[in-house]
Design an enzyme around this catalytic site. Structure first.
Site, short mmCIF file in Angstrom:
data_model
loop_
_atom_site.label_atom_id
_atom_site.label_comp_id
_atom_site.label_asym_id
_atom_site.label_seq_id
_atom_site.Cartn_x
_atom_site.Cartn_y
_atom_site.Cartn_z
N LYS A 52 -12.78 26.50 15.85
CA LYS A 52 -12.74 25.79 17.14
C LYS A 52 -11.92 26.56 18.17
O LYS A 52 -12.36 26.76 19.31
CB LYS A 52 -12.20 24.37 16.92
CG LYS A 52 -13.12 23.50 16.08
CD LYS A 52 -12.60 22.09 15.92
CE LYS A 52 -11.48 21.96 14.93
NZ LYS A 52 -11.90 22.23 13.53
N THR A 53 -10.72 26.99 17.80
CA THR A 53 -9.88 27.74 18.73
C THR A 53 -10.50 29.09 19.06
O THR A 53 -10.49 29.53 20.22
CB THR A 53 -8.47 27.93 18.14
OG1 THR A 53 -7.90 26.66 17.80
CG2 THR A 53 -7.56 28.64 19.13
N ASP A 97 -6.18 21.11 21.85
CA ASP A 97 -6.36 20.91 20.42
C ASP A 97 -5.90 19.50 20.04
O ASP A 97 -5.05 18.92 20.71
CB ASP A 97 -5.55 21.96 19.66
CG ASP A 97 -6.03 22.13 18.23
OD1 ASP A 97 -7.10 21.60 17.88
OD2 ASP A 97 -5.32 22.80 17.45
N THR A 146 -10.53 17.18 14.58
CA THR A 146 -11.04 17.02 13.22
C THR A 146 -11.42 15.56 12.98
O THR A 146 -11.93 15.23 11.92
CB THR A 146 -9.98 17.43 12.19
OG1 THR A 146 -8.78 16.67 12.41
CG2 THR A 146 -9.65 18.91 12.31
N ARG A 205 -10.18 30.62 8.18
CA ARG A 205 -8.72 30.63 8.32
C ARG A 205 -8.06 30.87 6.97
O ARG A 205 -7.14 31.69 6.84
CB ARG A 205 -8.23 29.32 8.92
CG ARG A 205 -6.69 29.28 9.07
CD ARG A 205 -6.23 27.93 9.55
NE ARG A 205 -6.74 27.64 10.88
CZ ARG A 205 -6.74 26.42 11.42
NH1 ARG A 205 -6.29 25.38 10.73
NH2 ARG A 205 -7.21 26.24 12.63
#
Length: 321
Positions: A52-53, A97, A146, A205
């Site tokens: 997402k980031t 976020d 999320t 990640r």
């Protein structure tokens, strides 16, 4: 000399996986550029660590604009939001976020900022009070969460693009691992790449975190090549078994099987029994255990599967679910 190589992809072309999302973004980005306009507001949702980031920074790069990144809990009041948006230039990206954690006051102020690029304010008090609108620079909000179910309907409806990010396949993770291993100066055999991908829980990640640990072992032990056997040795040192499960994963399975007789068990009761945070279980561990077919989620709670029982060494024939 810098010790840490940047592993984040810088463009959609370099970004591996999430093909449906990439196709949608490519069209939206090209349209915005041809119209010389700002991109519609974008909402990304899905498991942690799925990009997402990274996609938010890619959007800024593709549009040739700057990005400001902030976590929702840090925006405590309307004034914080105004200061953030006013620090942007026309067309810049504001990435929030954990957007589901915005306070109600801030969220309601965001509605007019997203739709009309203005915020209504009140000056003075009592009979002298007057309303006026503060004009804001046109910007693109990229939200990430999320927990899509915790976003209010009015906020969700103001995003022009809503994109679900999925867990990655082992094939996609192998490609990412190979590219990033080269950036870190580590050589992995194809079998080692597969071992690493299998244990990465479907998220780049986690793969990148483990890849850096692999680099550490390679440097300390002076291993020019990491093969499958060396990779398994490293994973064991990191507390990860041959099924890609860590200590908490195995504890979850054993608790459902032994304490709750296989389930079903509600998430709150499971979190209490494990002395773990509910959100950590739901967002970090549960998606991978479900994807791996080790537990199932029913209307009454979580249940361990036959495959999950085998993983922890319990024979279903001698076990009453």
């Amino acid at each position: 000399m810098k010790d840490r190589s940047p592993l984040r992809p810088q463009s959609l072309e370099d970004f591996i996986g999430q093909e449906k999302v990439k196709k949608l973004l490519k069209v939206a980005l090209e349209s915005a550029r041809k119209r010389n306009s700002t991109l519609d507001h974008v909402l990304f949702y899905g498991p942690p660590g799925t990009g997402k980031t990274t996609l938010a920074t890619i959007i800024a790069h593709e549009m040739g604009k700057d990005i400001k990144v902030v976590s929702a809990p840090l925006i405590e009041k309307k004034g914080d939001l105004i200061a953030l948006i006013n620090s942007l230039q026309e067309g810049d990206i504001l990435f929030i976020d954990e957007i589901h954690r915005l306070s109600r006051q801030v969220e309601e102020s965001l509605y007019s900022a997203m739709e009309d690029f203005k915020i209504d304010l009140v000056s003075g008090g009592g009979l002298r009070a007057r309303n006026f609108s503060l004009k804001l620079p046109q910007f693109t909000l990229v939200g990430a969460t999320t927990r899509l179910n915790l976003l209010t309907a009015p906020l969700r409806s103001r995003f022009g693009l809503t994109c679900r990010l999925e867990l990655y396949t082992e094939k996609e993770l192998c490609i990412i691992a190979k590219k990033n291993a080269e950036k870190l100066g580590v050589y992995l055999t194809d079998e080692a790449l597969k071992e690493l991908a299998k244990c990465s829980r479907g998220t780049p990640r986690i793969l990148n975190q483990m890849l850096r640990r692999v680099r550490d072992f390679s440097v300390v032990h002076e291993w020019p090549v990491i093969d499958a056997e060396k990779m398994r040795t490293i994973l064991r040192e990191l507390g990860i078994d041959e099924n890609g499960l860590n200590r908490i994963d195995r504890k979850i399975l054993k608790t459902i099987a032994e304490t709750f007789k296989g389930g079903p068990v509600g998430l709150n009761n499971l979190a209490l029994a494990l002395n773990e945070d509910r959100e950590t279980l739901e967002n970090i561990h549960e998606p991978y255990l479900i994807k791996s077919g080790l537990i199932v989620r029913t209307s009454r709670g979580r249940k361990i599967t036959e495959k999950g029982l085998k993983i922890i060494g319990i024979n279903q024939n001698n076990y009453l679910l």
